[in-house]
Scaffold this motif. Sequence first.
Motif, PDB file in Angstrom:
ATOM      1  N   PRO A  59      11.956 -11.064   2.614  1.00  0.00           N
ATOM      2  CA  PRO A  59      10.994  -9.994   2.882  1.00  0.00           C
ATOM      3  C   PRO A  59      10.199  -9.659   1.615  1.00  0.00           C
ATOM      4  O   PRO A  59      10.509 -10.177   0.533  1.00  0.00           O
ATOM      5  CB  PRO A  59      11.892  -8.832   3.288  1.00  0.00           C
ATOM      6  CG  PRO A  59      13.141  -9.043   2.479  1.00  0.00           C
ATOM      7  CD  PRO A  59      13.306 -10.544   2.319  1.00  0.00           C
ATOM      8  N   PRO A  60       9.216  -8.774   1.708  1.00  0.00           N
ATOM      9  CA  PRO A  60       8.409  -8.444   0.521  1.00  0.00           C
ATOM     10  C   PRO A  60       9.184  -7.659  -0.530  1.00  0.00           C
ATOM     11  O   PRO A  60       8.792  -7.635  -1.694  1.00  0.00           O
ATOM     12  CB  PRO A  60       7.254  -7.614   1.090  1.00  0.00           C
ATOM     13  CG  PRO A  60       7.753  -7.096   2.390  1.00  0.00           C
ATOM     14  CD  PRO A  60       8.687  -8.126   2.924  1.00  0.00           C
ATOM     15  N   SER A  61      10.278  -7.015  -0.146  1.00  0.00           N
ATOM     16  CA  SER A  61      11.117  -6.285  -1.097  1.00  0.00           C
ATOM     17  C   SER A  61      12.518  -6.171  -0.499  1.00  0.00           C
ATOM     18  O   SER A  61      12.731  -6.477   0.674  1.00  0.00           O
ATOM     19  CB  SER A  61      10.540  -4.892  -1.380  1.00  0.00           C
ATOM     20  OG  SER A  61      10.508  -4.118  -0.185  1.00  0.00           O
ATOM     21  N   GLY A  62      13.461  -5.749  -1.311  1.00  0.00           N
ATOM     22  CA  GLY A  62      14.820  -5.614  -0.816  1.00  0.00           C
ATOM     23  C   GLY A  62      15.544  -6.947  -0.753  1.00  0.00           C
ATOM     24  O   GLY A  62      15.069  -7.971  -1.247  1.00  0.00           O
ATOM     25  N   LYS A  63      16.702  -6.946  -0.118  1.00  0.00           N
ATOM     26  CA  LYS A  63      17.535  -8.141  -0.074  1.00  0.00           C
ATOM     27  C   LYS A  63      17.020  -9.152   0.948  1.00  0.00           C
ATOM     28  O   LYS A  63      16.691  -8.788   2.076  1.00  0.00           O
ATOM     29  CB  LYS A  63      18.983  -7.772   0.278  1.00  0.00           C
ATOM     30  CG  LYS A  63      19.746  -7.018  -0.794  1.00  0.00           C
ATOM     31  CD  LYS A  63      21.200  -6.804  -0.346  1.00  0.00           C
ATOM     32  CE  LYS A  63      22.016  -6.158  -1.440  1.00  0.00           C
ATOM     33  NZ  LYS A  63      23.441  -6.011  -1.047  1.00  0.00           N
ATOM     34  N   PRO A  64      16.956 -10.440   0.579  1.00  0.00           N
ATOM     35  CA  PRO A  64      16.710 -11.481   1.577  1.00  0.00           C
ATOM     36  C   PRO A  64      17.905 -11.563   2.533  1.00  0.00           C
ATOM     37  O   PRO A  64      19.010 -11.111   2.216  1.00  0.00           O
ATOM     38  CB  PRO A  64      16.587 -12.760   0.752  1.00  0.00           C
ATOM     39  CG  PRO A  64      16.418 -12.315  -0.663  1.00  0.00           C
ATOM     40  CD  PRO A  64      17.094 -10.994  -0.772  1.00  0.00           C
ATOM     41  N   THR A  65      17.687 -12.168   3.684  1.00  0.00           N
ATOM     42  CA  THR A  65      18.750 -12.334   4.673  1.00  0.00           C
ATOM     43  C   THR A  65      19.068 -13.811   4.870  1.00  0.00           C
ATOM     44  O   THR A  65      18.180 -14.602   5.185  1.00  0.00           O
ATOM     45  CB  THR A  65      18.348 -11.727   6.032  1.00  0.00           C
ATOM     46  OG1 THR A  65      18.118 -10.325   5.877  1.00  0.00           O
ATOM     47  CG2 THR A  65      19.452 -11.935   7.070  1.00  0.00           C
ATOM     48  N   ILE A  66      20.328 -14.171   4.659  1.00  0.00           N
ATOM     49  CA  ILE A  66      20.789 -15.521   4.984  1.00  0.00           C
ATOM     50  C   ILE A  66      21.224 -15.520   6.445  1.00  0.00           C
ATOM     51  O   ILE A  66      22.084 -14.731   6.851  1.00  0.00           O
ATOM     52  CB  ILE A  66      21.948 -15.962   4.083  1.00  0.00           C
ATOM     53  CG1 ILE A  66      21.501 -16.048   2.616  1.00  0.00           C
ATOM     54  CG2 ILE A  66      22.497 -17.320   4.541  1.00  0.00           C
ATOM     55  CD1 ILE A  66      22.606 -16.422   1.646  1.00  0.00           C
ATOM     56  N   ILE A  67      20.607 -16.391   7.232  1.00  0.00           N
ATOM     57  CA  ILE A  67      20.952 -16.525   8.647  1.00  0.00           C
ATOM     58  C   ILE A  67      21.874 -17.734   8.770  1.00  0.00           C
ATOM     59  O   ILE A  67      21.455 -18.874   8.561  1.00  0.00           O
ATOM     60  CB  ILE A  67      19.686 -16.704   9.507  1.00  0.00           C
ATOM     61  CG1 ILE A  67      18.754 -15.512   9.311  1.00  0.00           C
ATOM     62  CG2 ILE A  67      20.057 -16.877  10.979  1.00  0.00           C
ATOM     63  CD1 ILE A  67      17.369 -15.704   9.910  1.00  0.00           C
ATOM     64  N   SER A  68      23.134 -17.483   9.078  1.00  0.00           N
ATOM     65  CA  SER A  68      24.123 -18.554   9.087  1.00  0.00           C
ATOM     66  C   SER A  68      25.025 -18.396  10.305  1.00  0.00           C
ATOM     67  O   SER A  68      24.616 -17.826  11.322  1.00  0.00           O
ATOM     68  CB  SER A  68      24.923 -18.534   7.780  1.00  0.00           C
ATOM     69  OG  SER A  68      25.720 -19.682   7.645  1.00  0.00           O
ATOM     70  N   ASP A  69      26.264 -18.877  10.230  1.00  0.00           N
ATOM     71  CA  ASP A  69      27.201 -18.724  11.342  1.00  0.00           C
ATOM     72  C   ASP A  69      28.604 -18.539  10.787  1.00  0.00           C
ATOM     73  O   ASP A  69      28.838 -18.626   9.578  1.00  0.00           O
ATOM     74  CB  ASP A  69      27.139 -19.924  12.291  1.00  0.00           C
ATOM     75  CG  ASP A  69      27.502 -21.234  11.626  1.00  0.00           C
ATOM     76  OD1 ASP A  69      28.698 -21.413  11.308  1.00  0.00           O
ATOM     77  OD2 ASP A  69      26.608 -22.082  11.422  1.00  0.00           O
ATOM     78  N   GLY A  70      29.549 -18.281  11.691  1.00  0.00           N
ATOM     79  CA  GLY A  70      30.893 -17.892  11.307  1.00  0.00           C
ATOM     80  C   GLY A  70      31.644 -18.887  10.449  1.00  0.00           C
ATOM     81  O   GLY A  70      32.573 -18.508   9.717  1.00  0.00           O
ATOM     82  N   ARG A  71      31.257 -20.163  10.480  1.00  0.00           N
ATOM     83  CA  ARG A  71      31.946 -21.158   9.647  1.00  0.00           C
ATOM     84  C   ARG A  71      31.796 -20.848   8.163  1.00  0.00           C
ATOM     85  O   ARG A  71      32.642 -21.234   7.354  1.00  0.00           O
ATOM     86  CB  ARG A  71      31.371 -22.554   9.925  1.00  0.00           C
ATOM     87  CG  ARG A  71      31.623 -23.089  11.310  1.00  0.00           C
ATOM     88  CD  ARG A  71      30.862 -24.387  11.515  1.00  0.00           C
ATOM     89  NE  ARG A  71      29.412 -24.194  11.413  1.00  0.00           N
ATOM     90  CZ  ARG A  71      28.525 -25.185  11.310  1.00  0.00           C
ATOM     91  NH1 ARG A  71      28.942 -26.445  11.259  1.00  0.00           N
ATOM     92  NH2 ARG A  71      27.235 -24.926  11.238  1.00  0.00           N
ATOM     93  N   TYR A  72      30.714 -20.153   7.814  1.00  0.00           N
ATOM     94  CA  TYR A  72      30.414 -19.907   6.407  1.00  0.00           C
ATOM     95  C   TYR A  72      30.663 -18.462   5.981  1.00  0.00           C
ATOM     96  O   TYR A  72      30.270 -18.069   4.877  1.00  0.00           O
ATOM     97  CB  TYR A  72      28.955 -20.282   6.127  1.00  0.00           C
ATOM     98  CG  TYR A  72      28.649 -21.734   6.401  1.00  0.00           C
ATOM     99  CD1 TYR A  72      29.168 -22.732   5.582  1.00  0.00           C
ATOM    100  CD2 TYR A  72      27.862 -22.105   7.491  1.00  0.00           C
ATOM    101  CE1 TYR A  72      28.896 -24.073   5.841  1.00  0.00           C
ATOM    102  CE2 TYR A  72      27.590 -23.441   7.749  1.00  0.00           C
ATOM    103  CZ  TYR A  72      28.111 -24.423   6.923  1.00  0.00           C
ATOM    104  OH  TYR A  72      27.845 -25.741   7.170  1.00  0.00           O
ATOM    105  N   ASP A  73      31.324 -17.675   6.834  1.00  0.00           N
ATOM    106  CA  ASP A  73      31.517 -16.249   6.564  1.00  0.00           C
ATOM    107  C   ASP A  73      32.138 -16.016   5.188  1.00  0.00           C
ATOM    108  O   ASP A  73      31.607 -15.273   4.356  1.00  0.00           O
ATOM    109  CB  ASP A  73      32.397 -15.636   7.660  1.00  0.00           C
ATOM    110  CG  ASP A  73      32.444 -14.114   7.582  1.00  0.00           C
ATOM    111  OD1 ASP A  73      31.713 -13.537   6.752  1.00  0.00           O
ATOM    112  OD2 ASP A  73      33.207 -13.515   8.356  1.00  0.00           O
ATOM    113  N   VAL A  74      33.252 -16.682   4.908  1.00  0.00           N
ATOM    114  CA  VAL A  74      33.930 -16.499   3.627  1.00  0.00           C
ATOM    115  C   VAL A  74      33.168 -17.191   2.504  1.00  0.00           C
ATOM    116  O   VAL A  74      33.040 -16.661   1.395  1.00  0.00           O
ATOM    117  CB  VAL A  74      35.380 -17.020   3.701  1.00  0.00           C
ATOM    118  CG1 VAL A  74      36.053 -16.932   2.329  1.00  0.00           C
ATOM    119  CG2 VAL A  74      36.181 -16.226   4.735  1.00  0.00           C
ATOM    120  N   GLU A  75      32.629 -18.383   2.792  1.00  0.00           N
ATOM    121  CA  GLU A  75      31.914 -19.140   1.769  1.00  0.00           C
ATOM    122  C   GLU A  75      30.691 -18.395   1.258  1.00  0.00           C
ATOM    123  O   GLU A  75      30.236 -18.614   0.132  1.00  0.00           O
ATOM    124  CB  GLU A  75      31.510 -20.505   2.335  1.00  0.00           C
ATOM    125  CG  GLU A  75      30.993 -21.484   1.311  1.00  0.00           C
ATOM    126  CD  GLU A  75      30.730 -22.874   1.879  1.00  0.00           C
ATOM    127  OE1 GLU A  75      29.953 -23.623   1.247  1.00  0.00           O
ATOM    128  OE2 GLU A  75      31.285 -23.203   2.934  1.00  0.00           O
TER     129      GLU A  75
END
Length: 383
Positions: A59-75
């Motif tokens: 986004p133009p400011s603030g935190k970016p968002t990683i769109i992933s799935d449950g396999r990578y939750d801990v990673e």
Amino acid sequence: MAKRRSRTPARNESPFKGRVTRLRALMREVGVSHLLVTDPNDVAYLTGFLGGDSFLLVPPSGKPTIISDGRYDVELDPQRPMCKIFLRTGSIYKAVADVAGAEHDARNLYRLGVQGEHVTLQGRDAIKKAFKKARLPESKLYATEGLVGDLRERKDASEIALIRAAAKIQEEALEATLPQIQIGMTEFEVCAVLEYEMKVRGSTAPGFTTIVAAQANGALPHYRPGTTRVKRGEPLLIDWGAIVDGYHSDMCRTFNFGRWSAQMREIYEIVREAQRLAINALGPGVPTREVDRAARDHITKHGYGKEYNHGLGHGLGLQVHEEPRLSHMTADDVLEPGHVVTIEPGIYLPGIGGVRIEDDYAVTERGRQRLTTLPTDIEWCTL
């Protein structure tokens, strides 16, 4: 077989925050409020996440968002301080629309840039379909090109340290491999030993398909190992690379078992001098074509111009082939501090063999810095 593990530089979030800040400046220049990053190498560059199968919405400011799935939750835990994490349960394109929709409701999203150089036609249509279902106007979508790539072209100190660490691993691996090579071994066998030695030292994978070319196979620049055997009095070309935290190194050396033939010795010394001349030409403000020309003119002057059939080198980073390209066939791009490139002239004689010598260099404010250390003299390359 030695099993020392090379130490690699620790990664922290500081370089990633700076990269996102610079990306936002480019986004403003092209008129997009948000950028959907779909290339996994670009996601890694901006966040340090190497898992793949994930997108990043900036986004133009603030935190970016990683769109992933449950396999990578801990990673994804190391990324949580600087990124929001959206773990999808359905299509990744529906997840994009969900995250973009939240931004739209907050009246932040007026134009969403999509990486035109990476998204497939199928992906583009899937994003449009997801937007339509979420009642987001397609007019919000805009194809961008090269925004993250422009940033990745110039490496920062942390990236150069990782490339140097990868080069150290591959050099130690080769030095451990050479005493194990025996007359009669196949290219496959030599390749297996070398890749093992890189792996136990911390390379996550070979940097590319390792080239082990025995006898006349060295005349094929992009040869793939086979069943040809190492033979006394014949050349052996090895082009190999390592990966550390996603960053690649790339080297090539040409060896001979016992006495070199007169012609192979001749072309070896020509290639070695061509590499030296190209290295001397390397520096900030120099057109890439001129660096290529320094090596190519020397090889051509000695009558082997037609036997040198590729560019002088290429950029290195999260991919083994990146910008800039050092070639006589490309536009006059100009070298800048932070560029990391290979210098790899060669001569290839069908039915006889080939010689290629390759090292990695970083362009600095005042010149260049060698990232690889193995010798290139013919005595060292005589086994």
